[in-house]
Design an enzyme around this catalytic site. Structure first.
Site, mmCIF file in Angstrom:
data_model
loop_
_atom_site.group_PDB
_atom_site.id
_atom_site.type_symbol
_atom_site.label_atom_id
_atom_site.label_comp_id
_atom_site.label_asym_id
_atom_site.label_seq_id
_atom_site.Cartn_x
_atom_site.Cartn_y
_atom_site.Cartn_z
ATOM 1 N N ASP A 190 8.604 35.638 -89.916
ATOM 2 C CA ASP A 190 8.411 36.180 -91.262
ATOM 3 C C ASP A 190 6.950 36.123 -91.688
ATOM 4 O O ASP A 190 6.598 35.458 -92.667
ATOM 5 C CB ASP A 190 9.299 35.429 -92.258
ATOM 6 C CG ASP A 190 9.479 36.207 -93.551
ATOM 7 O OD1 ASP A 190 8.985 37.339 -93.633
ATOM 8 O OD2 ASP A 190 10.115 35.671 -94.479
ATOM 9 N N HIS A 249 8.573 40.398 -94.564
ATOM 10 C CA HIS A 249 9.412 41.210 -95.437
ATOM 11 C C HIS A 249 8.623 41.773 -96.617
ATOM 12 O O HIS A 249 9.172 42.540 -97.411
ATOM 13 C CB HIS A 249 10.639 40.418 -95.914
ATOM 14 C CG HIS A 249 10.338 39.263 -96.831
ATOM 15 N ND1 HIS A 249 10.234 37.977 -96.392
ATOM 16 C CD2 HIS A 249 10.142 39.203 -98.162
ATOM 17 C CE1 HIS A 249 10.001 37.166 -97.402
ATOM 18 N NE2 HIS A 249 9.937 37.896 -98.491
ATOM 19 N N SER A 294 7.012 34.900 -105.209
ATOM 20 C CA SER A 294 6.160 33.922 -104.527
ATOM 21 C C SER A 294 6.161 34.111 -103.026
ATOM 22 O O SER A 294 5.536 33.336 -102.300
ATOM 23 C CB SER A 294 6.618 32.498 -104.877
ATOM 24 O OG SER A 294 7.936 32.265 -104.407
#
Length: 1028
Positions: free
Chosen positions: A151, A120, A233
């Site tokens: 991811d 993402h 983060s």
């Protein structure tokens, strides 16, 4: 055991917070106390504007405590591999809207320049970004791989570009993740340059978290720990004391719990090795989502004791098995697998983990696999053809008529358990702005022709002429039960290009090509219609006035002049049926860079154009071609005498459902008002006008209408006035007030004669002062007596509240008003009514008798021509809309710093990423002064693509600052909108890249979507529902 569906999960991507985001406009504090002389209308209506608050700010940050010498040595080495990634998704695509953000990554191959981060972050759509290393060296990055499901993604940089530090890479060691292991998360937590958070791994077998409607990982286990990481983060390495990366930070809870979710590194390590070898990263699928369920749940689903014993013996440490959760229709497993099937074997191999399942599928693309499952205690063996996961992941999109489209993705299909088929609207804008939702539509048909995939959609759109109205059928992906049908107006003049964008993994860019030129609009055809008849209305005048109303819809292709909306609909009054002249609120038609559609008798739709925009009194005059309308349209009769307080009248208005309502009422008050200024971004507002209010509750519900007498003569227009945006809730206030028709007549008579009114206005805003105040401020008793005789109903004078910033070329040596001046006479005429200020329209200079500092004096006040007040040019550069400061800016500012004013900016653009916010003035480019748009265009044209340049800017509050911006001509080429009456739309669009666009037509990119722009520093785009 957690199931899929963690409502509190949130990805760790931070909204961009660069130091360039300086204060651009100070909001005045909200207070119910009125300023002296304030006569703000009290009947404002507040409309919701989306407030996008980053919930990650609610998360606590848990910094690591004092570390042992071993940990300190490890961290010192690890931080040299960690980078801060600043990136944009330049246009909406799949699950993501266009945006600018920042996150974390880490070097996994220093020799070849590979960085591992989240999927993402790499973005499914067009990506543009750079990374900053620990020593603050900067380097461009480009995507080389983003996983279709998991991811993670891989970025590439040029290692030779890093000259002042030795590159370090982190070794990926997925098998080192153990329950109880102490870990550190090293990244840019909450957008900070470097944060080190500590934690302990608590679980290895957690199902992937669900993030809601957007992207979510699945078909993998996640690692769980308590580290309290926050926004920014995303992509951080999770390291052990040996300095090895054992997991990838991906998400966490957004409800305050200090729980974080890490992606195991098995599949990222495989992808990295494939890329190193120059091999494709194969990804297989049977379009089935599996989840881990503990043995007790599997038993309830029919797992037999024999198989449980077999599994436990083969894998003593395992406590769960894979269970089918979602099987997509029309997929390889459709009709073979069922939800709740417990997976036992694949190709004869017993397995209980995602990693082994992924490994088998990824190595079997195009082949058949055998699955053994238990269903209700019975063994079921099936064979499935393994499909290519990349083939059902969109890698191209089409922009046409303002909207952006691609094939429905596997991500969206899995989330809603539907077949991976259909045309998905990832940016519902322009002609395809459907029901005020920005994305999520599936187009079933256009112009009565099916659009089962993107190719069919393109072929249909090729054949539709400009300005056509076609029927489309659609569903929203969140409500597939409901099929919508709408008529859309195909815009191929503001958006002439139909463009195909294809992902290029070699360059990291998306390559654009033109698919089809627009087909010219068909000539309009005259139509017949009749008006409705009002049943049960006792006032004949109200029944007759229906034939003078038309519905006006205004669509703006670009945000200008601080106006917050891209489309507005209301009603106008026909004042000359023979010439097709209609008066409408300027809150509906704010400027002439627009498409106007007039609907007559709810039946005939014709195009219209702007004829006149009043600079102060909130009305526009538009014109349609009356020869196209074969309906008994009636010119409204306008009163020549002003309506008075207490007078009986008939209110005829249109409510929020566009239904006509009638009420007999009386005028409660006529008050001189000025609509409050919008603090966050100046925009058009009415000033120096007499506002009429009436004694009926319908007046607050109706934004448009009229006040008429028993004889059917229109005494006043009922208009909506766009007001301020509240600083707390970011909501726009809209006032509904009456405007007396005699004030309209001088301008209207000129327009009817074919003459363009060239008005001149006083360069100031005034408010009313009562005689008690005037006496204290030095007005003599003689003048007070004259006022009471001249205006028996309202004893008042006007005081100058604000003197506008004069336009360029204004004679600075001339006499001007000053704030606090009380106006007694203009050219010898006593001024006690707003209508008496109309004397300014025709004269270059007025002799004013004023009271200043308690002393009477005469001054020669020049008036200002209004020809230059309206915007006639806009430059779109790096996603920012630049224009000459419009009238509202001059009303609210004391000094114009330049004629290059930032009016709006696009999400995901360089201007958004680097903090060039609306309401700023650009005064210089690379040290060269740019006082106007010509000089600015000349200087920025010299700057090479992908190069930093300096902009000297001044905020609205006179604070100078410097911003550095990197030019991006690939996704945000420079273009201009120039007013040109020879064009059918009154404007022409020009590209500055003559080599690339030889036809001179600027590309139609999704980043020019006005709904993806913000016009104020609060960053809120208007999404107010506008029912059709």
């Amino acid at each position: 055991m957690d199931l899929n569906g963690d409502a509190g999960a949130k990805r760790k991507r931070s909204s961009i917070t660069t130091p360039a985001e300086r204060p651009v406009k100070h909001l005045r504090p909200e207070s119910s106390a009125l300023t002296p002389g304030d006569s703000t209308p009290a009947n404002g209506t507040v409309y919701d504007v989306e407030d996008d608050e980053d919930a990650s700010r609610l998360l606590p940050v848990g910094p690591a405590q004092a570390d042992s010498p071993e940990w300190q040595a490890t961290i010192e080495e690890v931080v040299k591999s960690v980078v801060s990634i600043h990136f944009c998704q330049t246009c909406s695509f799949d699950t993501e809207l266009s945006m600018s953000s920042q996150a974390t990554g880490f070097v996994v191959d220093a020799e070849n320049g590979y960085i591992l981060t989240n999927r993402h972050v790499v973005c499914p759509g067009p990506f543009w970004g750079y990374c900053i290393f620990d020593n603050h060296e900067e380097c461009d990055v480009r995507p080389v791989y983003r996983d279709p499901v998991h991811d993670f993604g891989i970025l590439k940089f040029d290692p030779k570009a890093i000259r002042y530090m030795k590159l370090r890479e982190l070794k990926l060691q997925p098998d080192a993740a153990k329950v109880g292991s102490e870990i550190r998360v090293v990244g840019n937590d909450a957008g900070e340059k470097l944060s080190i958070l500590s934690g302990v791994i608590s679980r290895l077998d957690r199902n992937a978290p669900e993030y809601g409607d957007g992207y979510s990982d699945f078909n993998t286990n996640y690692i769980q720990a308590a580290a309290a990481a926050s926004g920014g983060s995303s992509g951080s390495p999770v390291v052990n004391i040996d300095g090895h990366a054992i997991a990838l930070q991906a998400g966490g809870r957004a409800d305050g719990a200090a729980t974080d979710y890490f992606l195991p590194l098995d599949r990222p390590l495989r992808a990295l090795e494939c890329i190193r070898r120059g091999e494709p990263v194969t990804r297989g699928t049977i379009q089935t989502q599996w989840i881990l369920k503990p043995f007790d749940e599997c038993r309830r689903l029919g797992l037999t004791p024999e198989w449980e014993a077999t599994v436990r013996k083969a894998a003593p440490t395992e406590t769960s098995m894979l269970v089918a959760e979602i099987i997509l229709p029309e997929g390889p497993a459709d009709g073979k697998l069922e939800e709740g099937d417990v997976l036992l074997q694949v190709n004869g191999v017993l397995l209980t983990q995602f990693i082994r399942l992924d490994d088998i599928l990824d190595s079997s693309v195009g082949q058949t696999v055998r699955l053994l499952v238990q269903r209700g205690g019975q063994n079921v063996e099936i064979e499935c053809q393994v499909g290519d996961l990349h083939a059902i992941t969109p890698d191209r999109f089409v922009t046409v008529a303002g909207g952006t489209f691609h094939n429905l993705s596997y991500q969206q299909s899995r989330l809603y358990a539907i077949a991976t088929r259909g045309v998905y609207v990832c940016e519902a804008a322009g002609s395809f702005k459907l029901e005020n939702t920005l994305s999520g539509w599936i187009i079933d048909s256009v112009d009565k022709r099916p659009t089962r995939n993107l190719d069919e959609f393109v072929e249909v759109m090729r054949t539709i002429p400009d300005r056509s109205r076609v029927v489309i059928s659609y569903r929203h992906i969140r409500d597939l039960h409901t099929r919508g049908t709408s008529i859309v107006y195909i815009d191929r003049h503001w958006h002439p290009k139909m463009r195909l964008a294809v992902r290029n993994d070699d360059t990291g860019l998306w390559d654009f090509s033109d698919l089809a030129d627009p087909i010219p609009a068909l000539p309009p055809v005259p139509r017949k219609a009749d008006f409705i008849q009002l049943d049960g209305v006792s006032q004949p005048a109200a029944a007759d006035i229906v034939r003078s109303f038309v519905r006006v819809s205004c669509t703006m292709p670009l945000k200008l002049d601080g106006y917050p909306q891209a489309k507005k609909t209301g009603f106008g009054l026909v004042v000359d049926a023979e010439k097709g002249l209609v008066v409408v609120s300027r809150a509906i038609v704010p400027y002439d860079l627009c498409d106007i559609n007039v609907t007559v008798a709810d039946s005939i739709i014709v195009n219209a154009k702007v004829v006149f925009l009043h600079p102060l009194q909130n009305y526009s005059i538009i014109q349609y071609d009356p020869s196209l309308v074969q309906a008994p349209v009636q010119s409204a009769k306008l009163a020549t005498d002003y309506i008075k307080q207490g007078q009986d009248t008939i209110f005829v208005g249109f409510n929020q459902n566009f239904r006509i309502v009638v009420a007999k009422t009386a005028v409660t008050d006529i008050t001189t008002v000025s609509i409050p200024a919008n603090a966050s971004a100046p925009r058009y507002r009415a000033i120096n006008l007499d506002a009429i209010t009436v004694d009926t509750g319908l007046s607050g519900q109706c934004s448009n209408g009229v006040l008429i007498g028993e004889d059917g003569v229109v005494q006043a227009l009922w208009l909506n006035y766009l007001g301020e945006r509240t600083s707390n809730s970011h909501k726009d206030v809209e006032y509904h007030l009456g405007f007396a028709t005699p004030s309209l007549l001088p301008v209207l008579s000129k327009v009817q004669q074919g003459e363009m009114p060239e008005l001149r206005i006083l360069n100031m805003e005034s408010y009313v002062v009562q005689m008690s105040q005037a006496r204290i401020m030095g007005v003599s008793e003689e003048w007070i007596e004259k006022v009471t005789q001249a205006n028996p109903s309202r004893h008042q004078l006007f005081m100058v509240r604000k003197v506008d910033c004069p336009p360029p070329g204004f004679n600075s040596a001339a006499d001007t008003f000053e704030e606090g001046d009380i106006i007694l006479t203009l050219d010898g005429q006593l001024i006690t009514r707003v209508s008496e200020l109309d004397i300014m329209y025709e004269k270059d200079t007025l002799e004013a008798l004023i009271v200043r500092n308690g002393q009477e004096m005469r001054i020669q006040v020049p008036t200002v021509p209004t020809e230059d007040l309206e915007t006639d040019r806009a430059v779109v550069f790096c996603g920012a809309v630049l224009q000459k400061p419009h009238h509202a800016v001059r009303q609210q500012i004391s000094k114009l710093h330049s004629e290059v004013y930032v009016s709006a900016r696009s999400r995901g653009s360089p201007s958004y990423q680097y903090g060039l916010a609306p309401t700023n003035f650009i005064t210089a480019v690379n040290g060269v002064p740019t006082p106007n748009l010509d000089r600015f265009s000349e200087e920025v044209s010299k700057i090479p693509d992908n190069t930093y340049f300096r902009l000297r800017a001044v905020t609205f509050d006179n604070v100078p600052w410097v911003v550095t911006v990197k030019k991006n001509d690939h996704y945000f080429p420079m273009s201009e909108y120039i007013k040109d009456q020879s064009q059918p739309s009154g404007w022409r669009t020009v590209s500055h890249d003559k080599d690339k666009y030889k036809d001179g037509i600027a590309p139609d990119a999704a980043n020019l979507n006005p709904d993806a722009m913000d016009e104020g520093f609060d960053g809120v785009s208007d999404i107010e529902p506008d029912l059709e």
